[in-house]
Design a protein around this motif. Structure first.
Motif, mmCIF file in Angstrom:
data_model
loop_
_atom_site.group_PDB
_atom_site.id
_atom_site.type_symbol
_atom_site.label_atom_id
_atom_site.label_comp_id
_atom_site.label_asym_id
_atom_site.label_seq_id
_atom_site.Cartn_x
_atom_site.Cartn_y
_atom_site.Cartn_z
ATOM 1 N N PRO A 366 0.800 -1.233 0.000
ATOM 2 C CA PRO A 366 0.000 0.000 0.000
ATOM 3 C C PRO A 366 0.824 1.270 0.000
ATOM 4 O O PRO A 366 0.253 2.358 0.012
ATOM 5 N N SER A 367 2.137 1.148 0.033
ATOM 6 C CA SER A 367 3.069 2.266 0.086
ATOM 7 C C SER A 367 3.170 2.808 1.510
ATOM 8 O O SER A 367 2.248 2.693 2.318
ATOM 9 N N CYS A 368 4.327 3.384 1.818
ATOM 10 C CA CYS A 368 4.551 4.005 3.124
ATOM 11 C C CYS A 368 5.781 4.903 3.011
ATOM 12 O O CYS A 368 6.369 5.048 1.931
ATOM 13 N N GLY A 369 6.202 5.458 4.127
ATOM 14 C CA GLY A 369 7.329 6.377 4.106
ATOM 15 C C GLY A 369 8.656 5.724 3.763
ATOM 16 O O GLY A 369 9.635 6.423 3.489
ATOM 17 N N ARG A 370 8.726 4.387 3.779
ATOM 18 C CA ARG A 370 9.967 3.705 3.408
ATOM 19 C C ARG A 370 10.175 3.665 1.908
ATOM 20 O O ARG A 370 11.281 3.429 1.433
ATOM 21 N N CYS A 371 9.091 3.810 1.159
ATOM 22 C CA CYS A 371 9.174 3.622 -0.287
ATOM 23 C C CYS A 371 10.079 4.662 -0.936
ATOM 24 O O CYS A 371 9.994 5.858 -0.639
ATOM 25 N N GLN A 372 10.904 4.202 -1.836
ATOM 26 C CA GLN A 372 11.780 5.079 -2.612
ATOM 27 C C GLN A 372 11.414 5.048 -4.086
ATOM 28 O O GLN A 372 12.223 5.363 -4.945
ATOM 29 N N VAL A 373 10.181 4.627 -4.351
ATOM 30 C CA VAL A 373 9.654 4.577 -5.708
ATOM 31 C C VAL A 373 8.160 4.845 -5.622
ATOM 32 O O VAL A 373 7.542 4.614 -4.570
ATOM 33 N N ASP A 374 7.567 5.346 -6.684
ATOM 34 C CA ASP A 374 6.117 5.583 -6.719
ATOM 35 C C ASP A 374 5.427 4.242 -6.941
ATOM 36 O O ASP A 374 5.091 3.871 -8.063
ATOM 37 N N VAL A 375 5.226 3.511 -5.834
ATOM 38 C CA VAL A 375 4.722 2.149 -5.944
ATOM 39 C C VAL A 375 3.277 2.117 -6.438
ATOM 40 O O VAL A 375 2.847 1.158 -7.085
ATOM 41 N N LEU A 376 2.508 3.178 -6.165
ATOM 42 C CA LEU A 376 1.115 3.207 -6.621
ATOM 43 C C LEU A 376 1.051 3.236 -8.142
ATOM 44 O O LEU A 376 0.311 2.462 -8.767
ATOM 45 N N SER A 377 1.839 4.134 -8.749
ATOM 46 C CA SER A 377 1.880 4.201 -10.217
ATOM 47 C C SER A 377 2.484 2.926 -10.793
ATOM 48 O O SER A 377 2.011 2.411 -11.817
ATOM 49 N N LEU A 378 3.517 2.407 -10.119
ATOM 50 C CA LEU A 378 4.162 1.194 -10.607
ATOM 51 C C LEU A 378 3.191 0.019 -10.605
ATOM 52 O O LEU A 378 3.109 -0.735 -11.581
ATOM 53 N N ALA A 379 2.431 -0.120 -9.527
ATOM 54 C CA ALA A 379 1.465 -1.221 -9.449
ATOM 55 C C ALA A 379 0.394 -1.090 -10.528
ATOM 56 O O ALA A 379 0.005 -2.082 -11.163
ATOM 57 N N ASN A 380 -0.084 0.137 -10.747
ATOM 58 C CA ASN A 380 -1.096 0.354 -11.785
ATOM 59 C C ASN A 380 -0.530 0.082 -13.172
ATOM 60 O O ASN A 380 -1.206 -0.519 -14.021
ATOM 61 N N ASP A 381 0.708 0.518 -13.412
ATOM 62 C CA ASP A 381 1.326 0.291 -14.716
ATOM 63 C C ASP A 381 1.521 -1.202 -14.980
ATOM 64 O O ASP A 381 1.276 -1.682 -16.094
ATOM 65 N N VAL A 382 1.952 -1.932 -13.966
ATOM 66 C CA VAL A 382 2.137 -3.385 -14.123
ATOM 67 C C VAL A 382 0.792 -4.064 -14.360
ATOM 68 O O VAL A 382 0.656 -4.935 -15.228
#
Length: 465
Positions: A366-382
């Motif tokens: 779900p993403s959090c402050g540890r993330c160093q990548v836009d995981v929301l966009s990445l998950a949607n793109d995948v």
């Protein structure tokens, strides 16, 4: 070493005369013992060997040859270690997919060529939104629903023009067609004669319905057509509304069982029942009461569930509750949306409960402050990039390494991203590291390759090294 070691035991091969010896009293047999590394502590990985047997990384194997002559026995043991890639057939059946509870035992019926009830899989239904008399548009929408995973489709039949279109639609549809009948009993008979797989009747609004049941039973029996007794909170029989004051769970159950008894009176049992309500709590109570009082197959539905977001939640809550009690033989998610979305939601609900073979599944954090990548966009793109894949692949998209590789042990393929790059893993093992802008392309290429393997063999690829 990540993962778990399974001592998979020994497999003893049949004792037979040694074909290489002139002494027919000499017999040899072999005992094969295998220790396997698997990322899953409960279920070993499956192999590609043409039968559905588990496989995994083989840590060690031993083959003991036992030679006997009379009462004398000599044994020779050879030990092997795996230093190269290999696939091993362990000769063991794949464990069954776990479910929360056994399915409720119900009477089985047929809707066209689809079995409903008994030990048949829970089927997914939807309903067309076209004018049924527009045959081309209706068949086109049925084809889209079928492609999305729909097993049975229902079409409205409010007019003579719609009833006249039923024979062509029933014949050309790729999946069984149910005619949805209200108000006019004559359309019930036309739908049966048209070759529909089933007819949905609403006892609350068909004029003089009870007087027609004997004739309906006779026609349905002659044509092999099943019936759905569809009780709905919005059109409950006035007598029951007066008795209970509202479309309560008890009122809907009484209506359904009364109508069922009328069909039973003429020896007809090829029917299923639904008791739909817009309130998931009332709906759940109605189905639980109904399940406790009969063995008829049940069609689950939250009627008028609302727009896609709200309706999905209401349906998932209600279906999840009932299905985990073993209640429900076929489902329809009712959304104010494209009916293809209804099918997608229904399929995912069943897959999530292991009541339907899994297709593509995206596991993403779900993403959090540890993330160093836009995981929301990445998950949607995948997700968008893999939309055309229908193979049973679990793909993990993780925004950091805290849970990334751990989730990877349960996934077929995935990425743990951060610091401008992504570690691509397959079955829990990192296979390469790529720049962030290559993550989606790399995952898609790898997923397509794995999907091709699955489609060719019927089994997921397992890399053993």
């Amino acid at each position: 070493m990540a993962g778990f070691v399974h001592e998979l035991g020994s497999r003893e091969l049949q004792l037979t005369p040694d074909p290489l010896s002139n002494d027919q009293n000499l017999q040899r047999h072999k005992i094969v013992t295998v220790r396997q590394h698997s990322p899953n502590p409960n279920v070993p990985q499956r192999n590609l060997s043409g039968d559905d047997k588990p496989a995994g990384r083989v840590l060690a194997a031993s083959v003991t040859t036992v030679a006997t002559v009379g009462d004398t026995m000599d044994t020779t043991t050879r030990d092997f270690r795996s230093d190269t890639s290999m696939t091993v057939n362990l000769g063991m059946p794949t464990p069954p997919v776990p479910t929360l509870v056994p399915r409720r035992k119900t009477h089985q019926i047929k809707v066209g060529d689809v079995l409903v009830g008994g030990d048949a899989p829970v089927s997914v239904q939807s309903m067309t939104t076209t004018k049924t008399h527009d045959i081309g548009a209706t068949l086109q929408q049925i084809a889209a629903l079928t492609a999305a995973g729909c097993d049975i489709v229902r079409v409205a039949c409010p007019t003579d023009k719609d009833a006249e279109a039923l024979p062509i639609i029933a014949e050309q549809s790729q999946i069984p067609v149910i005619a949805d009948i209200h108000f006019q009993p004559k359309y019930v008979f036309q739908a049966i004669e048209a070759g529909c797989g089933a007819v949905r009747v609403n006892p609350g609004n068909i004029r003089k319905f009870d007087d027609q049941i004997e004739s309906i039973c006779k026609a349905a029996t002659e044509h092999g057509t099943s019936i759905r007794i569809g009780v709905n909170a919005g059109s409950l029989d006035k007598r029951l509304l007066d008795k209970y004051g509202a479309p309560t769970a008890e009122a809907m159950v009484e209506s359904a069982l009364w109508e069922a008894s009328l069909f039973e009176q003429y020896g007809f049992r090829d029917f299923k029942i639904s008791v739909k309500h817009h309130d998931p709590v009332v709906m759940i109570r109605a189905y639980e009461q109904l399940a406790a009082q009969c063995d008829y197959p049940l069609h689950l539905g939250v009627t008028e569930a609302g727009p896609a977001f709200q309706g999905t939640i209401k349906s998932a809550v209600a279906f999840g509750h009932l299905l985990t009690e073993g209640i429900g033989d076929t489902i329809r998610v009712s959304l104010s949306a494209d009916p293809v979305e209804e099918v997608k939601v229904g399929v995912k609900i069943l897959e999530s409960l292991n009541l339907r073979p899994r297709g593509l599944e995206i596991v993403s954090c779900p993403s959090c402050g540890r993330c160093q990548v836009d995981v929301l966009s990445l998950a949607n793109d995948v997700t968008d990039a893999l939309e055309g894949i229908d193979a049973p692949l679990r793909v993990a998209v993780m925004g950091c390494v805290v849970n990334g590789l751990g989730e990877g042990r349960e996934a077929d393929l995935g990425v743990a991203a951060g610091n401008g790059k992504g570690k691509i893993f397959r079955h829990g093992e990192v296979i390469r590291t790529v720049p962030e802008n290559e993550i989606v392309t790399t995952l898609v290429d790898e997923a397509n390759r794995m999907a091709e393997t699955i489609n060719e063999t019927g089994k997921p690829e397992v890399a053993v090294s």
